[in-house]
Every structure is written in structure tokens, then in C-alpha cells.
Design a protein around this motif. Structure first.
Motif, PDB file in Angstrom:
ATOM      1  N   LEU A 402      19.905  98.820  -1.471  1.00 11.04           N
ATOM      2  CA  LEU A 402      20.734  97.794  -2.100  1.00 11.04           C
ATOM      3  C   LEU A 402      19.892  96.818  -2.917  1.00 11.04           C
ATOM      4  O   LEU A 402      20.338  96.330  -3.964  1.00 11.04           O
ATOM      5  CB  LEU A 402      21.532  97.041  -1.022  1.00 11.04           C
ATOM      6  N   VAL A 403      18.686  96.519  -2.458  1.00  5.30           N
ATOM      7  CA  VAL A 403      17.801  95.628  -3.220  1.00  5.30           C
ATOM      8  C   VAL A 403      17.344  96.298  -4.507  1.00  5.30           C
ATOM      9  O   VAL A 403      17.261  95.666  -5.572  1.00  5.30           O
ATOM     10  CB  VAL A 403      16.592  95.212  -2.354  1.00  5.30           C
ATOM     11  N   GLN A 404      17.047  97.584  -4.444  1.00  5.02           N
ATOM     12  CA  GLN A 404      16.570  98.303  -5.619  1.00  5.02           C
ATOM     13  C   GLN A 404      17.681  98.596  -6.617  1.00  5.02           C
ATOM     14  O   GLN A 404      17.411  98.738  -7.817  1.00  5.02           O
ATOM     15  CB  GLN A 404      15.905  99.608  -5.183  1.00  5.02           C
ATOM     16  N   ALA A 405      18.927  98.682  -6.135  1.00  5.57           N
ATOM     17  CA  ALA A 405      20.038  98.966  -7.045  1.00  5.57           C
ATOM     18  C   ALA A 405      20.292  97.773  -7.961  1.00  5.57           C
ATOM     19  O   ALA A 405      20.196  96.619  -7.539  1.00  5.57           O
ATOM     20  CB  ALA A 405      21.293  99.306  -6.244  1.00  5.57           C
ATOM     21  N   LYS A 406      20.595  98.035  -9.228  1.00  3.63           N
ATOM     22  CA  LYS A 406      20.788  96.993 -10.225  1.00  3.63           C
ATOM     23  C   LYS A 406      22.237  96.972 -10.705  1.00  3.63           C
ATOM     24  O   LYS A 406      22.913  98.001 -10.742  1.00  3.63           O
ATOM     25  CB  LYS A 406      19.868  97.221 -11.435  1.00  3.63           C
ATOM     26  N   ASP A 407      22.702  95.748 -11.063  1.00  6.23           N
ATOM     27  CA  ASP A 407      24.025  95.631 -11.648  1.00  6.23           C
ATOM     28  C   ASP A 407      23.915  95.757 -13.169  1.00  6.23           C
ATOM     29  O   ASP A 407      22.857  96.096 -13.707  1.00  6.23           O
ATOM     30  CB  ASP A 407      24.689  94.317 -11.234  1.00  6.23           C
ATOM     31  N   PHE A 408      25.007  95.486 -13.881  1.00  2.00           N
ATOM     32  CA  PHE A 408      25.026  95.687 -15.329  1.00  2.00           C
ATOM     33  C   PHE A 408      24.052  94.761 -16.058  1.00  2.00           C
ATOM     34  O   PHE A 408      23.615  95.059 -17.183  1.00  2.00           O
ATOM     35  CB  PHE A 408      26.439  95.461 -15.869  1.00  2.00           C
ATOM     36  N   SER A 409      23.687  93.630 -15.416  1.00  2.00           N
ATOM     37  CA  SER A 409      22.763  92.699 -16.059  1.00  2.00           C
ATOM     38  C   SER A 409      21.309  92.938 -15.660  1.00  2.00           C
ATOM     39  O   SER A 409      20.420  92.202 -16.081  1.00  2.00           O
ATOM     40  CB  SER A 409      23.152  91.257 -15.715  1.00  2.00           C
ATOM     41  N   GLY A 410      21.077  93.941 -14.842  1.00  2.00           N
ATOM     42  CA  GLY A 410      19.722  94.256 -14.438  1.00  2.00           C
ATOM     43  C   GLY A 410      19.244  93.547 -13.190  1.00  2.00           C
ATOM     44  O   GLY A 410      18.082  93.684 -12.800  1.00  2.00           O
ATOM     45  N   ARG A 411      20.125  92.788 -12.533  1.00  2.00           N
ATOM     46  CA  ARG A 411      19.744  92.088 -11.321  1.00  2.00           C
ATOM     47  C   ARG A 411      20.042  92.948 -10.096  1.00  2.00           C
ATOM     48  O   ARG A 411      20.933  93.796 -10.116  1.00  2.00           O
ATOM     49  CB  ARG A 411      20.493  90.764 -11.213  1.00  2.00           C
ATOM     50  N   SER A 412      19.306  92.671  -9.016  1.00  2.00           N
ATOM     51  CA  SER A 412      19.531  93.416  -7.768  1.00  2.00           C
ATOM     52  C   SER A 412      20.905  93.100  -7.201  1.00  2.00           C
ATOM     53  O   SER A 412      21.359  91.952  -7.230  1.00  2.00           O
ATOM     54  CB  SER A 412      18.452  93.064  -6.739  1.00  2.00           C
ATOM     55  N   ILE A 413      21.561  94.121  -6.673  1.00  2.00           N
ATOM     56  CA  ILE A 413      22.866  93.906  -6.048  1.00  2.00           C
ATOM     57  C   ILE A 413      22.721  93.018  -4.820  1.00  2.00           C
ATOM     58  O   ILE A 413      23.547  92.135  -4.569  1.00  2.00           O
ATOM     59  CB  ILE A 413      23.495  95.263  -5.672  1.00  2.00           C
ATOM     60  N   LEU A 414      21.635  93.217  -4.066  1.00  2.00           N
ATOM     61  CA  LEU A 414      21.384  92.422  -2.860  1.00  2.00           C
ATOM     62  C   LEU A 414      20.130  91.582  -3.075  1.00  2.00           C
ATOM     63  O   LEU A 414      19.034  92.136  -3.227  1.00  2.00           O
ATOM     64  CB  LEU A 414      21.202  93.334  -1.642  1.00  2.00           C
TER      65      LEU A 414
END
Length: 461
Positions: A402-414
Motif C-alpha cells: 500500500l505504501v508503494q502503490a501510487k495514486d493518480f498524482s503520484g503520491r502513496s496510497i498509504l
């Protein structure tokens, strides 16, 4: 009705509540009387009937209490535990007293927390816990908030004291020659919160109406559903021990003998134990016959105890491997998580119920700290430790993804701060990690600056 009249009325209710509390306390301490035993059997066995108490009431309390650990209190929209509130919590030995009052609530149905000012202006607010033997409360029938309550005690000089806590403040009396004399009083807080906060287990809206007693249900012990199976378990265990005595010393029979055959070498009659415990019998009578009754089998007790243990596990929502007879091979990690699903859900429900009350305690603490603006009901959150028991590897793997996953803006989900909370690190550990992060960034900046200076010096040459 005056404040003293209200306090004395609550005191009478508290006295009437003592009897059921003593009954639950006896079960919790493993001192309950043996049930389902006929008086005739008790007289026949006498001292040989020693009750065997399987203290599953204590076990039930500890199973749930072990999953109700407070890790901090969040104030406002921040993701971190409030430092000032946590410092006051630690100064009042919060982790220890919260464990005590949770045990009291699970064992007796309720416990209490009281908040008051410190000794000096610079001292932290005082948080104490109270036993239901010494305190009781009543809710407002309209708002369901604590309307008032009392705490009474006797000091080492045998002087009786009573404090009446209500929405407008507190009043303390001491008894002298049968009369209550006012000793001290304080004003209430601006949010009209009673300083006596109940922490109840399985509280209901209304209880059974009993004349002279409070109509509200003041909680129940976590082991109340298993009281009858507990009595049956102790009865079976005690019966098994009585039967084991006859199993170790099987009963013998003889015919064709008279009293002269049971006389020792000194000419005195043998006592009963000597006649049955390993002594050789001999006689010159040709008509004498000897024999032994079949030994007592204990397997029927084992099966009954196992069945009752299954009923106890079902009532408490406990996994099978907690109480039942298992083999030597322990369950797998997946099997443990699956079997604990009901227990974890019940623990989460208790976290919700207790969390609301602990948040009220922290509201009182904040007002004593001069932060009344932060002491709004929706502004405080209790941070609980995860009541489940997942494996560290699986939990860490899921959080890292979850920390490594990114949202549409490039930020970590967690965010990394939330990840550390989910991994179970305490607020102090998280603070040290933040310091290490800052030191690491600073070291990297210093190293980069040094490289730039070295490159500039090399280019100048």
C-alpha cells in the motif's frame, strides 16, 4: 431534592448492588461454592469432598482484556497521537490503570474513571479508577449522558467519606456522629460533563425494574453466559476426583469372615484404612471367599468435561484451540486467524464501546489542561491496538504494497506515518523513527554539499 438527598439515594442503590457484585467477584476469584451436589453426599464424604474449581471466568476476562490495549489518543484531524494528552496519560500510569479498569469492567460488568485537577497549576490532571463496590452512576433519561454519581470510601481513621459528582461540579462530605458534613466542593466544567465516567461491558438501554434500584442496566460480566456451565464443570471435576480415590484404592469384598479376622498382632481391631489399603487378609475358614469390585472408569467424566468446555467456547466466541483437547501439532496461521474471527469481532465491538468512554475521559483531561476548544465530542479518537493476531510477514507485506502503490498524482496510497501505526509501533517509537528520518535527510544533504564542494575544488584546479 437536595444534593445530599440524591447522594444518599445513590448510596442506598450502591449498597443493594453489592450482593450481585460479590457473586460475580467470587466466580472471578475462583471462590464460588460447589453446585449440583446433594446435601446427603456432602455429609457422607465430609472433608474428602474438596471442590475443584476450573477458573474459566478469570480466563475469559483475560482473553478479552489482552485484546483491548490503548496506544494513544488522536485530537483533531492529525494522524499522530496528541503529545500533551499522552504525557498526562503516562503521568497517571494510564496503560496500567486502563488495564485494571478494563479487567474490573469485564469481571463485574462495570468500572469507573474519575478526572480531577492536579495538586498545583503546573501538575497534570489526576486520573483515578474506581471499583463498582465504591461507585455508582445514573444516566440522564433524555440525553443518556451521565447525570450524576457517587464515590464513597472509608479512610484509615475509620472516617466515612462520600463525593457526589454531577454536571454542575462535585461535593464531598464526611460523616461525623451520624451526620454528613460538607468538606469540599468544586465547580463543573463548561461542557457540563460529569467527572465520573462509567466503563461498562454489554450495557443495555434499560434493565429489569427492581423496586428501590436503578432501572438502567449497569453492565454484566463477560462470563455471565457461562455461569451455569461453569458450575457443571466444577461439579464434574470434583466428582472425578472423588471417583479417582476409589479408582486408586478399589473396594474389596469378603464373605465367610467374622470380626476376629480383623484384629492386628497386638490384639487391637484394625482401622478401616488398614483393612482396605494393601493389607493381606487371611483366615482358616474354608467358607471364606475374597474378591474385588471393578475399578472406577474416569472416561465418562472426560467426555462430559470436554462437552461442557465446547459449550463454554461457543458462548464466549473462543477458538477451538483455546479450550478443547487438541493434539501435539499446533494449528496453522491461517487456521488460527479463521478460528479467531468471532473473538476478534467481539473485541472490536468492545473497543468501540470503551473507546467512547475513554474519549469522554480525555475530554475531561483536555479541559483540565486548559484546552476546552479541543474537547469537543467529535474531535477525539482512541487509538487501539489491532485485536487480531495476523502474522508479521503477511501484515508487513500488505502494508508495504500500500505504501508503494501510487495514486493518480503520484503520491502513496498509504502514508508512511499511517503504515507505522498499522504495524503496531507505539507513539514513542514513531517519534524516534521521525527523528531518524530527519537525521537521514540531513546526513544526505550534508553529503551532497560535500560532494559539490569537492567537485568545485577539482574543477578549479
Amino acid at each position: 431534592m437536595t444534593e445530599l438527598d440524591e447522594a444518599q439515594r445513590l448510596s442506598r442503590i450502591l449498597s443493594r448492588e453489592r450482593r450481585p457484585l460479590e457473586r460475580f467477584d467470587a466466580y472471578y476469584e475462583g471462590e464460588q461454592p460447589l453446585r449440583f451436589v446433594s446435601p446427603v453426599l456432602e455429609r457422607e464424604l465430609g472433608y474428602r469432598l474438596s471442590p475443584i474449581v476450573l477458573n474459566l471466568a478469570l480466563f475469559a476476562v483475560e482473553v478479552y482484556e489482552n485484546r483491548l490495549d490503548i496506544e494513544g489518543f488522536r485530537v483533531g484531524a492529525g494522524t499522530e497521537s496528541d503529545d500533551e494528552l499522552w504525557d498526562a496519560w503516562q503521568e497517571n500510569e494510564g496503560p496500567f490503570v486502563s488495564q485494571q479498569v478494563t479487567q474490573e469492567s469485564l469481571a463485574l460488568g462495570r468500572g469507573y474513571a474519575m478526572v480531577g485537577p492536579g495538586e498545583g497549576d503546573d501538575d497534570a490532571p489526576v486520573l483515578t479508577i474506581e471499583s463498582p463496590f465504591d461507585a455508582i452512576h445514573e444516566d440522564d433519561p433524555r440525553t443518556k449522558r451521565v447525570r450524576h454519581g457517587i464515590k464513597r470510601w472509608t479512610d484509615p481513621d475509620k472516617v466515612r467519606w462520600m463525593t457526589y459528582l454531577h454536571q454542575e461540579g462535585t461535593i464531598t462530605w464526611r460523616q461525623r456522629r451520624g451526620d454528613w458534613i460538607e468538606d469540599d466542593s468544586t465547580e463543573g466544567n463548561e461542557q457540563r460533563l460529569c467527572a465520573l465516567v462509567p466503563l461498562m461491558n454489554d450495557a443495555r438501554v434499560l434493565g429489569r425494574h427492581r423496586p428501590g434500584k436503578s432501572d438502567q442496566r449497569l453492565g454484566r460480566p463477560v462470563f455471565q453466559p457461562i455461569l451455569s456451565p461453569l458450575d457443571a464443570l466444577n461439579k464434574e471435576a470434583s466428582d472425578m476426583m472423588v471417583s479417582s480415590e476409589f479408582h486408586a484404592l478399589p473396594r474389596r469384598w469378603a464373605t465367610g469372615l467374622d470380626e476376629d479376622d480383623f484384629v492386628g498382632e497386638d490384639g487391637k481391631p484394625l482401622n478401616t484404612f488398614s483393612m482396605i489399603a494393601g493389607r493381606m487378609w487371611g483366615t482358616e475358614s474354608e467358607k471364606a471367599k475374597f474378591g474385588q469390585f471393578p475399578e472406577a472408569a474416569l472416561t465418562n467424566f472426560h467426555e462430559t468435561i470436554k462437552l461442557l468446555m465446547q459449550i463454554v467456547a461457543m458462548q464466549l466466541g473462543l477458538p477451538a484451540h483455546y479450550l478443547l483437547f487438541q493434539g501435539d501439532n499446533p494449528p496453522s496461521a491461517d487456521a488460527i486467524r479463521s478460528s479467531e474471527a468471532q473473538l476478534v469481532k467481539r473485541a472490536e465491538r468492545k473497543q468501540q464501546a470503551y473507546g467512547v468512554r475513554w474519549e469522554q475521559v480525555q475530554r475531561l483531561m483536555l479541559m483540565e489542561l486548559g484546552r476546552a476548544e479541543d474537547a469537543r465530542p467529535k474531535n477525539i479518537e482512541t487509538i487501539w491496538r489491532d485485536p487480531s493476531t495476523p502474522t508479521i510477514a503477511q501484515k508487513a507485506d500488505a502494508i508495504v504494497k500500500l505504501v508503494q502503490a501510487k495514486d493518480f498524482s503520484g503520491r502513496s496510497i498509504l502514508p508512511i506515518e499511517q503504515a507505522r501505526q498499522d504495524l503496531g509501533y507505539t507513539p514513542m517509537q514513531q517519534e524516534r523513527m521521525r527523528d531518524w528520518d530527519q537525521n537521514t535527510v540531513l546526513d544526505a544533504q550534508i553529503a551532497a554539499s560535500q560532494r559539490e564542494l569537492e567537485d568545485a575544488a577539482a574543477g578549479g584546479v
